[in-house]
Design a protein around this motif. Structure first.
Motif, short mmCIF file in Angstrom:
data_model
loop_
_atom_site.label_atom_id
_atom_site.label_comp_id
_atom_site.label_asym_id
_atom_site.label_seq_id
_atom_site.Cartn_x
_atom_site.Cartn_y
_atom_site.Cartn_z
N THR A 217 0.82 -1.22 0.00
CA THR A 217 0.00 0.00 0.00
C THR A 217 0.84 1.26 0.00
OG1 THR A 217 -0.12 0.18 2.43
CG2 THR A 217 -1.75 -1.24 1.33
N ALA A 218 2.11 1.14 0.43
CA ALA A 218 3.02 2.29 0.56
C ALA A 218 2.53 3.31 1.58
CB ALA A 218 3.26 2.96 -0.79
N LYS A 305 15.47 12.72 5.33
CA LYS A 305 14.42 12.80 4.32
C LYS A 305 14.05 11.40 3.86
CE LYS A 305 14.48 17.33 4.19
NZ LYS A 305 13.34 18.14 4.70
N LEU A 306 12.79 11.19 3.60
CA LEU A 306 12.26 9.91 3.16
C LEU A 306 11.22 10.13 2.08
CD1 LEU A 306 11.31 6.86 3.41
CD2 LEU A 306 9.87 7.64 5.30
N ARG A 307 11.24 9.26 1.05
CA ARG A 307 10.18 9.28 0.04
C ARG A 307 9.54 7.91 -0.01
NH1 ARG A 307 7.84 12.11 -3.82
NH2 ARG A 307 7.01 11.02 -5.67
N THR A 308 8.23 7.87 0.12
CA THR A 308 7.50 6.60 0.04
C THR A 308 7.37 6.17 -1.42
OG1 THR A 308 5.42 7.82 0.03
CG2 THR A 308 6.20 6.99 2.16
N PRO A 309 7.31 4.87 -1.68
CA PRO A 309 7.19 4.39 -3.06
C PRO A 309 5.75 4.51 -3.56
CG PRO A 309 7.16 2.54 -1.56
CD PRO A 309 7.39 3.76 -0.71
N PRO A 310 5.54 4.32 -4.85
CA PRO A 310 4.17 4.30 -5.36
C PRO A 310 3.45 3.03 -4.92
CG PRO A 310 5.72 3.75 -7.09
CD PRO A 310 6.54 4.18 -5.91
N ASP A 360 12.45 5.44 -6.86
CA ASP A 360 11.46 5.09 -5.84
C ASP A 360 11.93 4.04 -4.85
OD1 ASP A 360 9.23 6.71 -6.87
OD2 ASP A 360 9.29 5.36 -8.59
N SER A 361 12.80 3.12 -5.26
CA SER A 361 13.22 2.05 -4.36
C SER A 361 14.49 1.39 -4.88
CB SER A 361 12.11 1.00 -4.18
OG SER A 361 11.78 0.43 -5.44
N ILE A 362 15.08 0.54 -4.04
CA ILE A 362 16.32 -0.17 -4.35
C ILE A 362 16.13 -1.63 -3.99
CG2 ILE A 362 18.76 -0.39 -3.75
CD1 ILE A 362 18.77 2.63 -3.15
N PHE A 363 16.64 -2.53 -4.85
CA PHE A 363 16.62 -3.96 -4.57
C PHE A 363 18.06 -4.49 -4.62
CE2 PHE A 363 12.26 -3.18 -5.54
CZ PHE A 363 11.54 -4.16 -4.86
N HIS A 364 18.51 -5.01 -3.48
CA HIS A 364 19.86 -5.58 -3.34
C HIS A 364 19.69 -7.09 -3.18
CE1 HIS A 364 24.02 -5.30 -1.13
NE2 HIS A 364 23.96 -6.33 -1.96
N ILE A 365 20.05 -7.86 -4.22
CA ILE A 365 19.64 -9.27 -4.27
C ILE A 365 20.77 -10.21 -3.87
CG2 ILE A 365 17.74 -8.91 -5.85
CD1 ILE A 365 19.58 -9.74 -8.14
N GLN A 391 16.64 7.00 2.81
CA GLN A 391 15.62 7.83 2.16
C GLN A 391 14.76 7.09 1.16
OE1 GLN A 391 17.16 10.87 -0.60
NE2 GLN A 391 19.22 10.01 -0.34
N LEU A 392 15.11 5.83 0.82
CA LEU A 392 14.31 5.03 -0.11
C LEU A 392 14.17 3.62 0.44
CD1 LEU A 392 16.09 5.94 -3.46
CD2 LEU A 392 13.88 6.81 -2.68
N PRO A 393 13.09 2.91 0.11
CA PRO A 393 12.98 1.52 0.53
C PRO A 393 14.17 0.72 0.01
CG PRO A 393 10.90 2.30 -0.37
CD PRO A 393 11.90 3.37 -0.65
#
Length: 628
Positions: A217-218, A305-310, A360-365, A391-393
């Motif tokens: 839901t973000a 600072k933080l930004r929520t994703p869509p 909007d976000s970062i994925f570290h796999i 600042q990003l998910p």
């Protein structure tokens, strides 16, 4: 991978005819136990050296720290060496924490280093140095460019000594530190002197914030941070909103072990402090917020600072993705495990995020910090990623260097985690998973459904994770989220196959899981583990079922309106030493690049556009589109 082949061959040769009578009994037992499971050989062990007494102690040597009386959360500490009679290339200084650590000889530590895959020629001390530098890093040292007179007679200097100045990057690891000077190099070290201990001004200071999504839901976000204090703290955010933290930690008793003590249990252990986690609720998707975290009793962070994703189902998403990053020192030190590209990749991503590119976000796999049982290195990794992750998910998947260890329940019995067994990873990076040690989950952001799996846990047919994968992907609403991205650590396709003993690709994994990808019409598959970048055709069972065409800009474009198979991309090029491609004739392999960088992806409801960004040049080295 190449070192594995050499090491295994050495083990086989030495097992046939080796006089290892000089090795301690416990070390011999350990070597026998881990044979064929790790990078170990008697040859390397007997070439290690014990810590020896300095044959001619120098009464003039001093190690002093030029710093404030206490250390800040991050600073460069100046270490001054004086009183050296004969400068040597073998002189070095170790940063040790806690300051009371035992630095006497421990020959058996060699096998603890090597079980994590690290064959650097490092000192065999009972408590490993957090980092170390040769004194000759000061270019004036060997030529005695900085000199003093330590003894004079009748106004004439009769004892001239030399000095040096070194700089160490230090972050708040909570325990006090000291600097110990050795000579004899890493092979035959002996102690000359040590500095006085230095404490951190506030070992309880809240530090290293990182954010993660908790659902699709973000409207809620999890903030995790580290402090030396066990009492609950707060995050204050938005319009006078706040959330209290839950507090967790782990101890040596939580680490995995065998008859050979793992680094995490033994000399690599460092107290992790307390990991705080709080969920911020009542947020608006795709919105900016300010926050700070801590408490009145231990102190507060700076305003962040933080930004929520869509949210799920919205029209647009921009995310970054990569694997195998780790960390590297920000000074001239050596450490137990260095990932040389990590700093440049982080800097490149910081520029991308701060430039207003709308990430909007970062994925570290997988293969997150490469601490592998040397626990203080988690703090340095968290410090490195904090400008991004605060600042990003920052969404993660578990890799072999977080989870694998003998007799621990991991699919692969190698000791790659150094005894961490996923405990540190899951504590530092709580993801929206089903349960502890079941680190698979899905999340939706914008028009994308991400299915994130663990390649280190059972994925065979009818296993819990297999059933979850199938159910999760089958339930995706392709109208709301038309794109399905499947991600985990170990790849299904690579032109860097490793070796027959430890291959990069597990055929059983492919046989079990690849049919699920096709059946559920996965669009894009992202893996790491192999340290380069490679992109395939739309492939299934090594057969190209769809080839891209060039659009008007010359960009490879896959047409998924008539779905044929997933496109795979290996993106393990974010830090670890890069792997060369040993195969060049795989028909399914379209692009192969050996450069440090990250993947930048923009998704709308009709198109996925991915670009490989070179961390050094900032150029786009590869780009492709998938359209519907």
């Amino acid at each position: 991978m190449r070192s594995l082949v050499v090491t295994i061959l050495l083990i086989i040769i030495l097992s046939i005819n080796t006089d290892a009578s000089s090795l301690p009994e416990r070390l011999l037992r350990s070597t026998a136990e881990l044979r064929n499971h790790t990078k170990i050989s008697e040859f390397r062990l007997v070439n290690r050296r014990k810590l020896v007494e300095c044959p001619d102690p120098n009464p003039y040597v001093k190690v002093r720290v030029t710093s404030n009386p206490t250390l800040s959360d991050e600073e460069y500490v100046t270490v001054n060496i004086t009183g050296v009679l004969e400068p040597s290339e073998t002189d070095w200084v170790a940063m040790v924490s806690p300051s009371h650590s035992d630095v006497k000889a421990c020959l058996e530590n060699a096998v603890m280093y090597e079980q994590t895959g690290d064959f650097n020629s490092l000192p065999l001390l009972c408590h490993y140095p957090v980092k170390a530098q040769y004194v000759s890093n000061d270019p004036e040292y060997l030529k005695c460019g900085k000199s003093d007179c330590d003894m004079s007679i009748a106004g004439i200097c009769v004892t001239k000594t030399c000095g040096a100045t070194l700089s160490f990057h230090v972050v708040n690891i909570r325990t006090d530190i000291e600097f110990v000077m050795f000579t004899g190099g890493f092979e035959t070290p002996c102690i000359l002197n040590r500095s006085d201990p230095i404490k951190f001004a506030n070992p309880n200071q809240p530090v290293y914030a990182h954010v993660a999504s908790v659902d699709s839901t973000a409207t809620s976000m999890r903030l995790t941070w580290v402090s030396g204090d066990p009492s609950p703290q707060q995050v204050q955010y938005g319009d006078a909103q706040s959330a209290q933290s839950s507090v967790s930690t782990f101890s040596q008793a939580d680490m995995c072990n065998s008859s050979l003590e793992s680094p995490a249990v033994d000399f690599g252990w460092h107290d992790p402090g307390f990991i705080h986690s709080a969920i911020m609720t009542g947020l608006r998707p795709s919105s900016n917020y300010s926050y700070k975290y801590g408490s009145d009793s231990v102190g507060w962070s700076d305003e962040m600072k933080l930004r929520t994703p869509p949210p799920s189902g919205s029209d647009d998403l921009k995310f970054l993705a990569y694997g195998d990053m780790g960390k590297a020192p920000l000074d001239s030190s050596v450490e137990h495990y260095i990932q040389p590209g990590s700093v440049s990749v982080v800097k490149a991503m910081e520029e991308a995020v701060s430039s207003g590119g709308g990430v909007d976000s970062i994925f570290h796999i997988g293969d997150i910090s490469y601490a592998t049982g040397f626990m203080a290195e988690w703090d340095f990794f968290l410090h490195l990623i904090s400008p991004l992750a605060s600042q990003l998910p920052y969404m993660t998947a578990i890799g072999n260097h977080e989870r694998d260890y003998m007799d621990s329940g991991s699919v692969y019995p190698t000791p790659d985690s150094g005894g961490e067994c996923g405990v540190a990873y899951e504590t530092y990076f709580p993801m929206p998973t089903v349960a502890k040690d079941k680190p698979w989950y899905s999340i939706e952001q914008g028009p994308v459904h991400f299915t994130v799996i663990s390649t280190e846990h059972n994925w065979t047919q009818n296993s819990e994770q297999y059933e979850w994968m199938n159910k999760d992907m089958a339930a995706v609403n392709r109208t709301t989220t038309p794109w399905l991205i499947f991600t985990g650590h170990r790849p299904m396709y690579t032109s860097s196959p490793g070796n027959p003993i430890f291959p990069s690709v597990d055929d059983q994994f492919i046989d079990a899981v690849e049919p699920l990808l096709l059946a559920n019409k996965v669009d894009l598959v992202l893996f790491g583990h192999v340290h380069n970048y490679e992109r395939t055709c739309a492939v299934y069972k090594e057969e190209c079922r769809g080839m891209p065409t060039k659009d008007s800009n010359g960009v490879d474009t896959y047409h998924n309106s008539n779905y044929s198979a997933p496109v795979h991309a290996v993106i393990g090029m974010a830090g670890f030493e890069l792997d060369n491609f040993t195969q060049t004739d795989n028909s399914w392999s379209l692009v192969r690049i050996t450069k440090f960088g990250y993947l930048r992806v923009q998704a709308t409801k009709s198109e996925l556009h991915a670009e490989l960004v070179n961390a050094d040049s900032r150029n786009v080295d590869d780009g492709f589109r998938i359209i519907k």
